[in-house]
Design a protein around this motif. Sequence first.
Motif, PDB file in Angstrom:
ATOM      1  N   ASN A 185     -13.244 -50.499 -48.128  1.00  0.00           N
ATOM      2  CA  ASN A 185     -13.697 -49.451 -47.223  1.00  0.00           C
ATOM      3  C   ASN A 185     -13.147 -49.774 -45.839  1.00  0.00           C
ATOM      4  OD1 ASN A 185     -15.165 -47.785 -45.377  1.00  0.00           O
ATOM      5  ND2 ASN A 185     -16.747 -47.500 -46.939  1.00  0.00           N
ATOM      6  N   ILE A 186     -12.096 -49.084 -45.442  1.00  0.00           N
ATOM      7  CA  ILE A 186     -11.391 -49.470 -44.223  1.00  0.00           C
ATOM      8  C   ILE A 186     -12.088 -48.976 -42.951  1.00  0.00           C
ATOM      9  CG2 ILE A 186      -9.192 -49.664 -45.421  1.00  0.00           C
ATOM     10  CD1 ILE A 186      -8.314 -47.061 -44.168  1.00  0.00           C
ATOM     11  N   TYR A 187     -13.260 -48.373 -43.117  1.00  0.00           N
ATOM     12  CA  TYR A 187     -14.100 -48.086 -41.950  1.00  0.00           C
ATOM     13  C   TYR A 187     -15.205 -49.123 -41.815  1.00  0.00           C
ATOM     14  CZ  TYR A 187     -17.061 -45.813 -38.525  1.00  0.00           C
ATOM     15  OH  TYR A 187     -17.814 -45.550 -37.397  1.00  0.00           O
ATOM     16  N   THR A 188     -16.021 -49.289 -42.825  1.00  0.00           N
ATOM     17  CA  THR A 188     -17.158 -50.205 -42.721  1.00  0.00           C
ATOM     18  C   THR A 188     -16.710 -51.655 -42.637  1.00  0.00           C
ATOM     19  OG1 THR A 188     -17.408 -50.316 -45.133  1.00  0.00           O
ATOM     20  CG2 THR A 188     -18.669 -48.622 -43.960  1.00  0.00           C
ATOM     21  N   GLN A 189     -15.473 -51.946 -43.040  1.00  0.00           N
ATOM     22  CA  GLN A 189     -14.972 -53.318 -42.965  1.00  0.00           C
ATOM     23  C   GLN A 189     -14.082 -53.547 -41.746  1.00  0.00           C
ATOM     24  OE1 GLN A 189     -14.158 -52.983 -47.538  1.00  0.00           O
ATOM     25  NE2 GLN A 189     -13.933 -55.134 -47.036  1.00  0.00           N
ATOM     26  N   ASP A 190     -14.046 -52.583 -40.838  1.00  0.00           N
ATOM     27  CA  ASP A 190     -13.262 -52.708 -39.611  1.00  0.00           C
ATOM     28  C   ASP A 190     -14.232 -52.705 -38.429  1.00  0.00           C
ATOM     29  OD1 ASP A 190     -11.602 -52.460 -37.397  1.00  0.00           O
ATOM     30  OD2 ASP A 190     -10.234 -51.050 -38.369  1.00  0.00           O
ATOM     31  N   THR A 191     -14.613 -53.890 -37.993  1.00  0.00           N
ATOM     32  CA  THR A 191     -15.602 -54.030 -36.922  1.00  0.00           C
ATOM     33  C   THR A 191     -15.151 -53.362 -35.636  1.00  0.00           C
ATOM     34  OG1 THR A 191     -16.363 -56.117 -37.871  1.00  0.00           O
ATOM     35  CG2 THR A 191     -16.913 -55.704 -35.562  1.00  0.00           C
ATOM     36  N   ALA A 192     -13.903 -53.593 -35.235  1.00  0.00           N
ATOM     37  CA  ALA A 192     -13.408 -53.045 -33.971  1.00  0.00           C
ATOM     38  C   ALA A 192     -13.409 -51.521 -33.993  1.00  0.00           C
ATOM     39  CB  ALA A 192     -12.002 -53.577 -33.687  1.00  0.00           C
ATOM     40  N   PHE A 246     -14.952 -41.528 -45.879  1.00  0.00           N
ATOM     41  CA  PHE A 246     -13.507 -41.372 -45.748  1.00  0.00           C
ATOM     42  C   PHE A 246     -12.809 -42.733 -45.784  1.00  0.00           C
ATOM     43  CE2 PHE A 246      -9.546 -40.145 -43.481  1.00  0.00           C
ATOM     44  CZ  PHE A 246      -9.163 -39.099 -44.306  1.00  0.00           C
ATOM     45  N   GLY A 247     -13.452 -43.748 -45.225  1.00  0.00           N
ATOM     46  CA  GLY A 247     -12.885 -45.093 -45.265  1.00  0.00           C
ATOM     47  C   GLY A 247     -12.771 -45.629 -46.682  1.00  0.00           C
ATOM     48  N   LYS A 248     -13.753 -45.316 -47.507  1.00  0.00           N
ATOM     49  CA  LYS A 248     -13.697 -45.724 -48.913  1.00  0.00           C
ATOM     50  C   LYS A 248     -12.577 -44.982 -49.633  1.00  0.00           C
ATOM     51  CE  LYS A 248     -16.562 -46.112 -53.079  1.00  0.00           C
ATOM     52  NZ  LYS A 248     -17.919 -45.854 -53.661  1.00  0.00           N
ATOM     53  N   LEU A 249     -12.432 -43.712 -49.321  1.00  0.00           N
ATOM     54  CA  LEU A 249     -11.399 -42.902 -49.955  1.00  0.00           C
ATOM     55  C   LEU A 249      -9.999 -43.390 -49.587  1.00  0.00           C
ATOM     56  CD1 LEU A 249     -10.740 -40.298 -51.602  1.00  0.00           C
ATOM     57  CD2 LEU A 249     -10.801 -39.060 -49.422  1.00  0.00           C
ATOM     58  N   THR A 250      -9.744 -43.581 -48.300  1.00  0.00           N
ATOM     59  CA  THR A 250      -8.411 -43.969 -47.863  1.00  0.00           C
ATOM     60  C   THR A 250      -8.061 -45.404 -48.234  1.00  0.00           C
ATOM     61  OG1 THR A 250      -9.386 -44.375 -45.671  1.00  0.00           O
ATOM     62  CG2 THR A 250      -8.188 -42.314 -45.977  1.00  0.00           C
ATOM     63  N   GLY A 251      -9.062 -46.217 -48.522  1.00  0.00           N
ATOM     64  CA  GLY A 251      -8.793 -47.582 -48.951  1.00  0.00           C
ATOM     65  C   GLY A 251      -8.647 -47.737 -50.452  1.00  0.00           C
ATOM     66  N   SER A 252      -8.767 -46.639 -51.186  1.00  0.00           N
ATOM     67  CA  SER A 252      -8.726 -46.707 -52.650  1.00  0.00           C
ATOM     68  C   SER A 252      -7.301 -46.895 -53.152  1.00  0.00           C
ATOM     69  CB  SER A 252      -9.323 -45.434 -53.251  1.00  0.00           C
ATOM     70  OG  SER A 252      -8.495 -44.323 -52.990  1.00  0.00           O
ATOM     71  N   MET A 294      -7.396 -43.860 -39.992  1.00  0.00           N
ATOM     72  CA  MET A 294      -7.492 -44.404 -41.351  1.00  0.00           C
ATOM     73  C   MET A 294      -6.457 -43.780 -42.273  1.00  0.00           C
ATOM     74  SD  MET A 294     -11.601 -44.937 -41.947  1.00  0.00           S
ATOM     75  CE  MET A 294     -12.212 -43.407 -41.246  1.00  0.00           C
ATOM     76  N   GLN A 295      -6.283 -42.482 -42.191  1.00  0.00           N
ATOM     77  CA  GLN A 295      -5.314 -41.809 -43.058  1.00  0.00           C
ATOM     78  C   GLN A 295      -3.897 -42.285 -42.759  1.00  0.00           C
ATOM     79  OE1 GLN A 295      -6.035 -39.881 -45.565  1.00  0.00           O
ATOM     80  NE2 GLN A 295      -4.387 -38.418 -45.948  1.00  0.00           N
ATOM     81  N   SER A 296      -3.593 -42.516 -41.494  1.00  0.00           N
ATOM     82  CA  SER A 296      -2.246 -42.950 -41.104  1.00  0.00           C
ATOM     83  C   SER A 296      -1.929 -44.352 -41.587  1.00  0.00           C
ATOM     84  CB  SER A 296      -2.080 -42.866 -39.585  1.00  0.00           C
ATOM     85  OG  SER A 296      -2.221 -41.539 -39.125  1.00  0.00           O
ATOM     86  N   GLN A 297      -2.948 -45.148 -41.816  1.00  0.00           N
ATOM     87  CA  GLN A 297      -2.704 -46.481 -42.375  1.00  0.00           C
ATOM     88  C   GLN A 297      -2.171 -46.394 -43.797  1.00  0.00           C
ATOM     89  OE1 GLN A 297      -5.889 -49.463 -41.728  1.00  0.00           O
ATOM     90  NE2 GLN A 297      -6.713 -48.067 -40.203  1.00  0.00           N
ATOM     91  N   VAL A 298      -2.510 -45.323 -44.478  1.00  0.00           N
ATOM     92  CA  VAL A 298      -2.054 -45.128 -45.853  1.00  0.00           C
ATOM     93  C   VAL A 298      -0.631 -44.580 -45.872  1.00  0.00           C
ATOM     94  CG1 VAL A 298      -2.464 -43.905 -48.014  1.00  0.00           C
ATOM     95  CG2 VAL A 298      -4.395 -44.739 -46.661  1.00  0.00           C
ATOM     96  N   GLU A 299      -0.370 -43.557 -45.064  1.00  0.00           N
ATOM     97  CA  GLU A 299       0.944 -42.908 -45.076  1.00  0.00           C
ATOM     98  C   GLU A 299       1.110 -42.101 -43.803  1.00  0.00           C
ATOM     99  OE1 GLU A 299       4.409 -41.151 -45.506  1.00  0.00           O
ATOM    100  OE2 GLU A 299       2.748 -39.723 -45.522  1.00  0.00           O
ATOM    101  N   ALA A 300       2.200 -42.342 -43.102  1.00  0.00           N
ATOM    102  CA  ALA A 300       2.372 -41.735 -41.780  1.00  0.00           C
ATOM    103  C   ALA A 300       3.138 -40.417 -41.803  1.00  0.00           C
ATOM    104  CB  ALA A 300       3.087 -42.723 -40.858  1.00  0.00           C
ATOM    105  N   GLY A 301       4.056 -40.246 -42.755  1.00  0.00           N
ATOM    106  CA  GLY A 301       4.961 -39.106 -42.714  1.00  0.00           C
ATOM    107  C   GLY A 301       4.275 -37.759 -42.782  1.00  0.00           C
TER     108      GLY A 301
END
Length: 572
Positions: free
Chosen positions: A41-48, A68-74, A144-151
């Motif tokens: 989960n790239i939201y709940t596991q990102d303290t900053a 959304f963090g769970k979704l994008t980290g899947s 979060m979405q951009s960490q997965v794919e930027a284009g």
Amino acid sequence: MTHHSSNNNNNQSNKNQNNNSQVLSETHEVFNQLHPLENQNIYTQDTALQEAVARNGGSWANEELSQFGKLTGSSDVIEWGFLANKHKPSFKTHDRFGRRVDQVDFHPSYHHLMQQSIEHGLHSSPWTHPQSGAHVARAAKTYMQSQVEAGHGCPITMTFACTPTFLKQPNVAKEWLPKIHSTHYDPSNKPYFEKSGLTIGMGMTEKQGGSDVRANTTRATPVAQPGPGELYQLVGHKWFLSAPMCDGFLVLAQAEGGLSCFLVPRWQPDGTRNPLHVQQLKDKMGNVSNASSEVEFRGAVAWLIGDEGRGVANILEMVALTRFDCMIGSSAGMRQAVSQIIHHAQHRSVFGNTLIDQPLMQNVLADLALESEAAMSLSFRMARALDNMATDEHEALLLRIGTAVGKYWICKRTPAHAYEAMECIGGAAVMEDCIMPRLYREAPINAIWEGSGNVQCLDVLRAIQKSPKTLDALLHELNSAHGKNSDFDLAFNQANNMLKDLSSFESQGRIIVEKLATLLQASVLINAGNEMVSDLFCAARLNPDAGNLFGTIPTQNINKFNLKDYISRASL
């Protein structure tokens, strides 16, 4: 009996040979390797990130952001990012019957990413659900979405950013904005009035002009009468038209009254194809999942947005928001790199210890994580300014100059950050089956697009000259952190002295903007209240003893704080 014994001996000998062959075939056991970083989960596991959302007014969206963090980290969504970049968009000008189609085709994974972004409102949520912290919440999703794919973020960003420009032409906005703001993704190539969801692209650059858009030669002639909201015909070209599969494009062209802004639909109002002819797709080093093109306008119809001669001013309201998204996107690239290298360092052993326990590696990891957190924190400070600009003059002025400063510096730092992160992993980081080569190729894109480094520096000067209050707002923001860190205070005083004489700004602009950017990042971190983070950042970026490369945090600050504690803060 002897014959029987001989057979037994032969059987045993064959068995031993088979066992030996099996042993010899097992050349090694795979160990000291890690598993892919996925299903996090790239939201709940990102303290900053959580802290930045909270201090900038977006906490109301925590549950939504967590989902959304769970979704994008899947693993499934991560795989879409790889597939969208492996299978580039393809283009054909005509169908098999000879009819002009200008069709761009994408791998299904690209459409999955587009649909996910649009269904979650990354293209429209601050406009459709305006509230305190709306831009902050949307920035968090984009991050979060951009960490997965930027284009695929390119058409999403342009669709998000077009609203202020559309609102300058009420008759066009009334017809187009409801479908632009729709959360239905429709990639079909058919007239805009037959679709329930639309995306918007942009074209400003021509061969002869580049960043100098006033050198554009595309001509615009009224179909009937001239004026805002009326139809014109465009003849000319664009050397760079972003996302040619979009339903409409905001472009610049020369009308009788000067350079003007137009909306060019992909299909004409009568349901026929608009003669906006794609010549070819750009063969880019990065951002390859996204189609970028060269086009010719051969009498393409378009609506005038706003008054003739106001094209640059009108389209720059869109450009200001795309520049903000460049800050978010580059920050996201840094964050993905930091996540990967810390994960690697936690599980990889060298010279008898895990990498994360090696003092020099700790310095490098912490420094890269600081760069990432500072970039994200400044970006979210600008998101708060976006939310408040309509009611707070300070926020509006800070946004004007802070976006130019932040776009320059964050995007400029990302390529070096990507390279250094690759070096943390080593040879495996140059292999195409991991995400690092994609991050490296993507890193220069935002620095060049939407106004390159020199353009951004000159924009800072333009903002100060046009409205000296913008500089006052920036200095007021910086002064809020004064007296809380000695490295910051020294650098702030030096910058103040430098700003007293702007006569050499055009030649020294990069030095000035760099100092303002690092000070602005430092002020955000200082005001956030985490002394470990702000002191380490100020030591790494503002202390005269710090080096120019990553991994040069001065000794006194390393002794003051445990770098591993900060690295743990930055890990997923």
